[in-house]
Scaffold this motif. Structure first.
Motif, PDB file in Angstrom:
ATOM      1  N   GLY A 126      -7.357  -6.895 -12.916  1.00 55.90           N
ATOM      2  CA  GLY A 126      -7.045  -8.074 -12.120  1.00 55.90           C
ATOM      3  C   GLY A 126      -5.558  -8.364 -12.023  1.00 55.90           C
ATOM      4  N   LYS A 127      -4.734  -7.334 -12.225  1.00 61.13           N
ATOM      5  CA  LYS A 127      -3.280  -7.521 -12.224  1.00 61.13           C
ATOM      6  C   LYS A 127      -2.577  -6.905 -11.020  1.00 61.13           C
ATOM      7  CE  LYS A 127      -2.809  -8.113 -17.163  1.00 61.13           C
ATOM      8  NZ  LYS A 127      -2.033  -7.802 -18.335  1.00 61.13           N
ATOM      9  N   LEU A 128      -3.358  -6.405 -10.067  1.00 60.49           N
ATOM     10  CA  LEU A 128      -2.751  -5.828  -8.871  1.00 60.49           C
ATOM     11  C   LEU A 128      -2.691  -6.922  -7.806  1.00 60.49           C
ATOM     12  CD1 LEU A 128      -1.685  -3.111  -7.748  1.00 60.49           C
ATOM     13  CD2 LEU A 128      -3.964  -2.713  -6.828  1.00 60.49           C
ATOM     14  N   PRO A 129      -1.498  -7.221  -7.295  1.00 64.25           N
ATOM     15  CA  PRO A 129      -1.371  -8.286  -6.290  1.00 64.25           C
ATOM     16  C   PRO A 129      -2.249  -8.027  -5.054  1.00 64.25           C
ATOM     17  CG  PRO A 129       0.788  -7.608  -7.078  1.00 64.25           C
ATOM     18  CD  PRO A 129      -0.203  -6.615  -7.622  1.00 64.25           C
ATOM     19  N   GLU A 130      -2.758  -9.108  -4.487  1.00 57.81           N
ATOM     20  CA  GLU A 130      -3.671  -9.026  -3.348  1.00 57.81           C
ATOM     21  C   GLU A 130      -3.107  -8.217  -2.179  1.00 57.81           C
ATOM     22  OE1 GLU A 130      -6.882  -9.824  -2.815  1.00 57.81           O
ATOM     23  OE2 GLU A 130      -6.938 -10.277  -4.954  1.00 57.81           O
ATOM     24  N   GLU A 131      -1.805  -8.379  -1.883  1.00 60.37           N
ATOM     25  CA  GLU A 131      -1.256  -7.646  -0.744  1.00 60.37           C
ATOM     26  C   GLU A 131      -1.286  -6.138  -0.986  1.00 60.37           C
ATOM     27  OE1 GLU A 131       2.497  -8.568  -3.212  1.00 60.37           O
ATOM     28  OE2 GLU A 131       0.734  -9.719  -2.620  1.00 60.37           O
ATOM     29  N   ARG A 132      -1.165  -5.729  -2.234  1.00 61.64           N
ATOM     30  CA  ARG A 132      -1.242  -4.296  -2.546  1.00 61.64           C
ATOM     31  C   ARG A 132      -2.690  -3.815  -2.478  1.00 61.64           C
ATOM     32  NH1 ARG A 132       3.472  -3.227  -7.111  1.00 61.64           N
ATOM     33  NH2 ARG A 132       5.166  -3.707  -5.672  1.00 61.64           N
ATOM     34  N   ILE A 133      -3.618  -4.646  -2.946  1.00 66.26           N
ATOM     35  CA  ILE A 133      -5.040  -4.290  -2.852  1.00 66.26           C
ATOM     36  C   ILE A 133      -5.405  -4.058  -1.388  1.00 66.26           C
ATOM     37  CG2 ILE A 133      -7.394  -5.193  -3.100  1.00 66.26           C
ATOM     38  CD1 ILE A 133      -6.430  -6.594  -5.691  1.00 66.26           C
ATOM     39  N   LYS A 134      -4.941  -4.946  -0.507  1.00 69.25           N
ATOM     40  CA  LYS A 134      -5.245  -4.817   0.920  1.00 69.25           C
ATOM     41  C   LYS A 134      -4.683  -3.516   1.494  1.00 69.25           C
ATOM     42  CE  LYS A 134      -4.932  -7.064   5.434  1.00 69.25           C
ATOM     43  NZ  LYS A 134      -5.522  -5.903   6.006  1.00 69.25           N
ATOM     44  N   LYS A 135      -3.443  -3.205   1.149  1.00 65.39           N
ATOM     45  CA  LYS A 135      -2.832  -1.955   1.644  1.00 65.39           C
ATOM     46  C   LYS A 135      -3.623  -0.735   1.172  1.00 65.39           C
ATOM     47  CE  LYS A 135       1.931  -3.602   2.183  1.00 65.39           C
ATOM     48  NZ  LYS A 135       3.319  -3.442   1.727  1.00 65.39           N
ATOM     49  N   LEU A 136      -4.037  -0.751  -0.085  1.00 68.69           N
ATOM     50  CA  LEU A 136      -4.816   0.369  -0.612  1.00 68.69           C
ATOM     51  C   LEU A 136      -6.205   0.425   0.043  1.00 68.69           C
ATOM     52  CD1 LEU A 136      -3.778   0.102  -4.358  1.00 68.69           C
ATOM     53  CD2 LEU A 136      -3.270   2.012  -2.827  1.00 68.69           C
ATOM     54  N   ASP A 137      -6.846  -0.723   0.189  1.00 67.69           N
ATOM     55  CA  ASP A 137      -8.159  -0.757   0.837  1.00 67.69           C
ATOM     56  C   ASP A 137      -8.078  -0.256   2.272  1.00 67.69           C
ATOM     57  OD1 ASP A 137      -9.350  -1.730  -1.451  1.00 67.69           O
ATOM     58  OD2 ASP A 137      -9.534  -3.811  -0.735  1.00 67.69           O
ATOM     59  N   ASP A 138      -7.025  -0.654   2.976  1.00 68.05           N
ATOM     60  CA  ASP A 138      -6.847  -0.209   4.370  1.00 68.05           C
ATOM     61  C   ASP A 138      -6.706   1.309   4.462  1.00 68.05           C
ATOM     62  OD1 ASP A 138      -6.972  -2.853   5.176  1.00 68.05           O
ATOM     63  OD2 ASP A 138      -4.815  -3.051   5.574  1.00 68.05           O
ATOM     64  N   LEU A 139      -6.215   1.906   3.393  1.00 70.03           N
ATOM     65  CA  LEU A 139      -6.051   3.361   3.350  1.00 70.03           C
ATOM     66  C   LEU A 139      -7.354   4.066   2.955  1.00 70.03           C
ATOM     67  CD1 LEU A 139      -3.986   5.661   3.669  1.00 70.03           C
ATOM     68  CD2 LEU A 139      -3.363   5.303   1.284  1.00 70.03           C
ATOM     69  N   GLY A 140      -8.310   3.303   2.421  1.00 72.69           N
ATOM     70  CA  GLY A 140      -9.582   3.914   1.975  1.00 72.69           C
ATOM     71  C   GLY A 140      -9.539   4.277   0.509  1.00 72.69           C
ATOM     72  N   PHE A 141      -8.662   3.618  -0.229  1.00 71.42           N
ATOM     73  CA  PHE A 141      -8.512   3.854  -1.668  1.00 71.42           C
ATOM     74  C   PHE A 141      -9.735   3.312  -2.404  1.00 71.42           C
ATOM     75  CE2 PHE A 141      -6.771   2.712  -5.869  1.00 71.42           C
ATOM     76  CZ  PHE A 141      -6.098   3.879  -6.197  1.00 71.42           C
ATOM     77  N   GLU A 142     -10.275   4.095  -3.301  1.00 75.28           N
ATOM     78  CA  GLU A 142     -11.435   3.645  -4.095  1.00 75.28           C
ATOM     79  C   GLU A 142     -11.114   3.730  -5.565  1.00 75.28           C
ATOM     80  OE1 GLU A 142     -14.774   5.961  -2.930  1.00 75.28           O
ATOM     81  OE2 GLU A 142     -14.631   5.327  -0.861  1.00 75.28           O
TER      82      GLU A 142
END
Length: 145
Positions: free
Chosen positions: A129-145
Motif C-alpha cells: 500500500g505504499k505505491l502512490p495512486e498516480e503510479r498505480i494508474k500508469k502501471l495499470d494502463d500499461l497492463g502491469f500485473e
C-alpha cells in the motif's frame, strides 16, 4: 528610519532559515517536475535537506508527523544506487513499456538487471500500500500485473 524601511524587529536566525514545511513544498515542486523525490544530495540545499530527512529517520529522530507527510508525497527512504540515480521512475516505466512491446507482457524476472529489480519493487510497494495512486494508474494502463 521608518522612511528608510528600517526593520525594528529583525527576524531571529531561526526565522531566517527556510522552514521544514517550506522545504517540503519545494520537494513537492521537484516531484511535479521530475516525477520522484530522489533529489541528488549534490543538488544544493534541497538535496542536503532530503539527505538529512533520511538520516534523521534512520536515527529515530524524525517526528512521525513529518514521516507521514513525506510518505504521502511518495518519498523514497532508501535512495537508489549511484548507478541508477539518473534513472527516474518515468524513465523506468518507459523501459518497461519497451520490454512489453518486445515480450508481450510486463513479467520481467527480478533477476533481470535493474528493470527486473524495479518491477519487483513496484509489486512489493503496491502490495504494502505504499505505491502512490498516480503510479498505480500508469502501471495499470500499461497492463502491469
Amino acid at each position: 528610519l521608518d522612511d528608510l524601511g528600517f526593520e525594528w524587529s529583525p527576524r531571529s536566525p531561526r526565522d531566517a532559515l527556510t522552514t521544514w514545511d517550506e522545504r517540503l513544498e519545494e520537494l513537492r515542486k521537484y516531484k511535479d517536475t521530475h516525477g520522484d523525490c530522489s533529489v541528488p544530495a549534490r543538488q544544493g540545499s534541497l538535496g542536503s535537506w532530503v539527505h538529512a530527512q533520511r538520516s534523521l529517520r534512520k536515527k529515530g529522530k524524525l517526528p512521525e508527523e513529518r514521516i507521514k507527510k513525506l510518505d504521502d508525497l511518495g518519498f523514497e527512504w532508501s535512495p537508489r544506487s549511484p548507478r541508477d540515480a539518473l534513472t527516474t521512475w518515468d524513465e523506468r516505466l518507459e523501459e518497461l513499456r519497451k520490454y512489453k512491446d518486445t515480450h508481450g507482457d510486463c513479467s520481467v524476472p527480478a533477476r533481470q538487471g535493474s528493470l527486473g529489480s524495479w518491477v519487483h519493487a513496484q509489486r512489493s510497494l503496491r502490495k504494502k500500500g505504499k505505491l502512490p495512486e498516480e503510479r498505480i494508474k500508469k502501471l495499470d494502463d500499461l497492463g502491469f500485473e
